[in-house]
Design a protein around this motif. Structure first.
Motif, PDB file in Angstrom:
ATOM      1  N   GLY A   2       0.810  -1.205   0.000  1.00 18.50           N
ATOM      2  CA  GLY A   2       0.000   0.000   0.000  1.00 18.50           C
ATOM      3  C   GLY A   2       0.846   1.259   0.000  1.00 18.50           C
ATOM      4  O   GLY A   2       2.080   1.224   0.020  1.00 18.50           O
ATOM      5  N   LEU A   3       0.161   2.368  -0.028  1.00 18.64           N
ATOM      6  CA  LEU A   3       0.786   3.692   0.021  1.00 18.64           C
ATOM      7  C   LEU A   3       0.272   4.387   1.268  1.00 18.64           C
ATOM      8  O   LEU A   3      -0.944   4.492   1.465  1.00 18.64           O
ATOM      9  CB  LEU A   3       0.424   4.491  -1.232  1.00 18.64           C
ATOM     10  N   SER A   4       1.188   4.868   2.129  1.00 17.22           N
ATOM     11  CA  SER A   4       0.777   5.471   3.398  1.00 17.22           C
ATOM     12  C   SER A   4       1.505   6.771   3.656  1.00 17.22           C
ATOM     13  O   SER A   4       2.712   6.887   3.393  1.00 17.22           O
ATOM     14  CB  SER A   4       1.049   4.506   4.564  1.00 17.22           C
ATOM     15  N   ASN A   6       2.418   9.038   6.835  1.00 14.35           N
ATOM     16  CA  ASN A   6       2.498   8.895   8.287  1.00 14.35           C
ATOM     17  C   ASN A   6       2.885  10.216   8.934  1.00 14.35           C
ATOM     18  O   ASN A   6       4.042  10.604   8.929  1.00 14.35           O
ATOM     19  CB  ASN A   6       3.516   7.806   8.653  1.00 14.35           C
ATOM     20  N   ILE A  24      -2.328  11.950   8.088  1.00 11.05           N
ATOM     21  CA  ILE A  24      -2.289  10.487   8.096  1.00 11.05           C
ATOM     22  C   ILE A  24      -3.292   9.995   7.051  1.00 11.05           C
ATOM     23  O   ILE A  24      -4.461  10.378   7.075  1.00 11.05           O
ATOM     24  CB  ILE A  24      -2.657   9.917   9.474  1.00 11.05           C
ATOM     25  N   ALA A  25      -2.833   9.191   6.099  1.00 12.69           N
ATOM     26  CA  ALA A  25      -3.737   8.652   5.074  1.00 12.69           C
ATOM     27  C   ALA A  25      -3.152   7.347   4.539  1.00 12.69           C
ATOM     28  O   ALA A  25      -1.933   7.201   4.417  1.00 12.69           O
ATOM     29  CB  ALA A  25      -3.918   9.651   3.933  1.00 12.69           C
ATOM     30  N   HIS A  26      -4.046   6.408   4.236  1.00 12.00           N
ATOM     31  CA  HIS A  26      -3.593   5.122   3.683  1.00 12.00           C
ATOM     32  C   HIS A  26      -4.400   4.828   2.416  1.00 12.00           C
ATOM     33  O   HIS A  26      -5.606   5.058   2.364  1.00 12.00           O
ATOM     34  CB  HIS A  26      -3.800   3.997   4.690  1.00 12.00           C
ATOM     35  N   PHE A  27      -3.705   4.312   1.399  1.00 15.66           N
ATOM     36  CA  PHE A  27      -4.315   4.031   0.105  1.00 15.66           C
ATOM     37  C   PHE A  27      -4.038   2.582  -0.275  1.00 15.66           C
ATOM     38  O   PHE A  27      -2.876   2.182  -0.417  1.00 15.66           O
ATOM     39  CB  PHE A  27      -3.739   4.965  -0.966  1.00 15.66           C
ATOM     40  N   ASP A  28      -5.093   1.813  -0.433  1.00 15.50           N
ATOM     41  CA  ASP A  28      -4.977   0.434  -0.886  1.00 15.50           C
ATOM     42  C   ASP A  28      -5.338   0.345  -2.362  1.00 15.50           C
ATOM     43  O   ASP A  28      -5.594   1.364  -3.014  1.00 15.50           O
ATOM     44  CB  ASP A  28      -5.899  -0.475  -0.062  1.00 15.50           C
ATOM     45  N   THR A  32      -8.534   6.446  -5.460  1.00 20.59           N
ATOM     46  CA  THR A  32      -8.893   7.454  -4.458  1.00 20.59           C
ATOM     47  C   THR A  32      -8.919   8.812  -5.142  1.00 20.59           C
ATOM     48  O   THR A  32      -7.956   9.205  -5.804  1.00 20.59           O
ATOM     49  CB  THR A  32      -7.871   7.489  -3.310  1.00 20.59           C
ATOM     50  N   GLN A  61       5.381   5.777   3.082  1.00 22.31           N
ATOM     51  CA  GLN A  61       5.657   4.381   2.744  1.00 22.31           C
ATOM     52  C   GLN A  61       5.039   4.117   1.384  1.00 22.31           C
ATOM     53  O   GLN A  61       3.832   4.274   1.199  1.00 22.31           O
ATOM     54  CB  GLN A  61       5.058   3.445   3.794  1.00 22.31           C
ATOM     55  N   ARG A  62       5.863   3.735   0.410  1.00 20.25           N
ATOM     56  CA  ARG A  62       5.364   3.548  -0.950  1.00 20.25           C
ATOM     57  C   ARG A  62       6.029   2.341  -1.602  1.00 20.25           C
ATOM     58  O   ARG A  62       7.173   1.984  -1.274  1.00 20.25           O
ATOM     59  CB  ARG A  62       5.631   4.792  -1.793  1.00 20.25           C
TER      60      ARG A  62
END
Length: 500
Positions: A2-4, A6, A24-28, A32, A61-62
């Motif tokens: 995923g892409l986060s 932090n 703070i965001a998370h992409f699965d 989006t 985090q990518r």
């Protein structure tokens, strides 16, 4: 993985406040939508996701394989030549779906912006990245190509982030939307319509709550004023200064009132109210409500003293080595609102350039907004704005603000976003009292609220309008007549329709 994001904090050099603070965001897997007004950091967020910008605090985090498709299409994509020469079935199918030409690498400078955008996204999809970042993917795309592009994007199986003003695209693609209002960003489930409806419902609730708090504060202030007035009267009544020396009964009554506390009750209530007022004032100051944008602004202009703005005879305009554009006799009146439509590459911009060369209108009475403006021109325009007389600058500020951007923040940045620059150019046109406004793809790069306000504004504009656009919803609300280009063999013909 995923892409986060932090706890991301990012501030542009020289900016007084951060764009993002503790984000703070998370992409699965899936798409989006990244939504927000022009200049709120949507493009910046994509650049942070791609690793082209580093946050001041926090981490990203990518996956290793990330592809970014920028708004601008000045230069051909790096792998375009390889993609156009690839012979495997997948590349051939993708080229066919997006209607790409084998010679587009060599013809890049002659391609329309819509053709360039299709090529850019085709190359990105061909690479099959783990993360695909798209900045305004449907800009300049005509209706037919747009449908093909959306189908291609829906087949993407990686992690996708898309910045767009295209409501249908966001609704068809997205399973969640990140709504940006610096320095905050809120992730909401659902497509654009679901996400924005939830946000507007919450905002309306907060505005209602704030209004009730303000009403209570007004009531307490009024009551406090009355209580303080009564306390002052009580002070005057219990004063012994007005009593004669021998009036022992009067003095005794005042002493009794002081002992019982009855004479100080009004003062105590007034002080209690002051405490409640102070607390409510603090609560209101800390209660954030997003300001409501003006429903429209008045585009000041004036009708030309001449009834006819221009007349064209039968015209034949060369488009390339083989095709020509055939224009019938045209007369445009001073209050006509014309939509120029047609597929990419049929010569809409060529026609507009021809008209501009023939116009007999004073330069200051003509406003032209091209499709794209390069960075050098952007910086020159922003410098010119800063040098405007105070009165003109104030009027520019008013228009830019009505279209949803903070003009003071905008002027601190030479590298205005394409959407912000369009607002500035329109504002500069307003102060010139134009006889004719010509806009090539007027909704490109604008955020969604700004498009809606632009519709209201242009619908009441007193001067002539020529609007080149693929946004039929926008045109149907603004234009009164349509000049449509269609291809017949090697001949492009323009047809006139006085209704829309």
């Amino acid at each position: 993985m995923g892409l986060s994001f932090n706890h991301i904090t990012f501030t542009h050099d020289g900016a007084a406040v951060p764009l993002f603070e503790e984000l703070i965001a998370h992409f699965d897997t899936g798409w989006t939508g990244v939504v927000g007004a022009n200049g709120t950091g949507k493009t910046t967020l994509l650049h942070i996701a791609a690793g082209r910008l580093d946050p001041q605090d926090g981490s990203v985090q990518r996956p290793a394989d990330v592809v970014l498709c920028a708004q601008r299409t000045d230069d051909p994509p790096e792998l375009l030549r390889e993609f156009l020469k690839e012979t495997d079935a997948e590349a051939c199918a993708l080229r066919g779906k997006l209607c790409l030409g084998d010679d587009w690498t060599e013809r890049w400078t002659t391609l329309s912006h819509g053709e360039r955008k299709r090529a850019q996204i085709g190359v990105a999809l061909w690479q099959q990245p783990e993360v695909l970042l798209l900045d305004e993917p449907t800009n300049h795309i005509d209706g037919g190509a747009r449908s093909l592009l959306i189908d291609a994007l829906r087949s993407f199986r990686g992690i996708g982030l898309v910045v767009s003003h295209d409501r249908e695209l966001l609704d068809l693609l997205c399973r969640q939307c990140l709504i940006i209002r610096p320095p905050n960003a809120v992730m909401r489930p659902g497509n654009y319509m679901q996400a924005i409806s939830d946000a507007e419902r919450e905002a309306a609730g907060r505005r209602g709550q704030r209004q009730l708090m303000q009403q209570e504060l007004d009531r307490l202030r009024s009551e406090s004023k009355q209580r303080h007035s009564k306390a002052a009267q009580a002070d005057r009544r219990r004063s012994k200064r007005g009593l004669a020396r021998g009036d022992s009964d009067g003095r005794a009554k005042l002493d009794l009132a002081r002992v019982s506390g009855k004479d100080g009750q009004a003062g105590r209530v007034a002080r209690q109210l002051d405490g409640r007022i102070a607390q409510l004032e603090n609560d209101l100051a800390a209660f954030h409500v997003d300001p409501q944008m003006k429903t429209q602004f008045w585009l000041e202009g004036s009708s030309s003293p001449r009834r006819v703005l221009f007349t064209l005879r039968d015209e034949v305009l060369p488009l390339d080595d083989t095709r020509t554009l055939h224009v019938p006799p045209i007369t445009m009146l001073r209050d006509d609102r014309i939509a120029v439509t047609g597929a990419n590459g049929l010569g809409k911009s060529t026609f507009i350039r021809h008209v501009l060369q023939l116009l007999d209108i004073e330069e200051e009475r003509l406003v032209y907004l091209p499709q794209e403006i390069d960075l050098t021109q952007t910086r020159r325009i922003m410098g010119d704005v800063r040098r405007l007389p105070r009165e003109d600058l104030g009027r520019v500020f008013s228009v830019v603000s009505a279209l949803g951007s903070d003009p003071k923040r905008l002027l601190r940045n030479d590298d205005a976003s394409p959407g912000e620059l369009r607002k500035v150019l329109l504002a500069l046109g307003v102060i010139r009292r134009p006889y004719l406004i010509v806009m090539d793809e007027p909704t490109n790069h604008l955020d969604l609220p700004a498009i809606e306000h632009l519709e209201h504004t242009l619908a009441e504009c007193p001067c002539g309008l020529i609007l080149v656009s693929h946004d039929m919803r926008f045109l149907s609300r603004v234009a009164s007549a349509r000049w449509d280009l269609s291809l017949s063999g090697e001949r492009v013909e323009m047809r006139m329709d006085r209704s829309f």
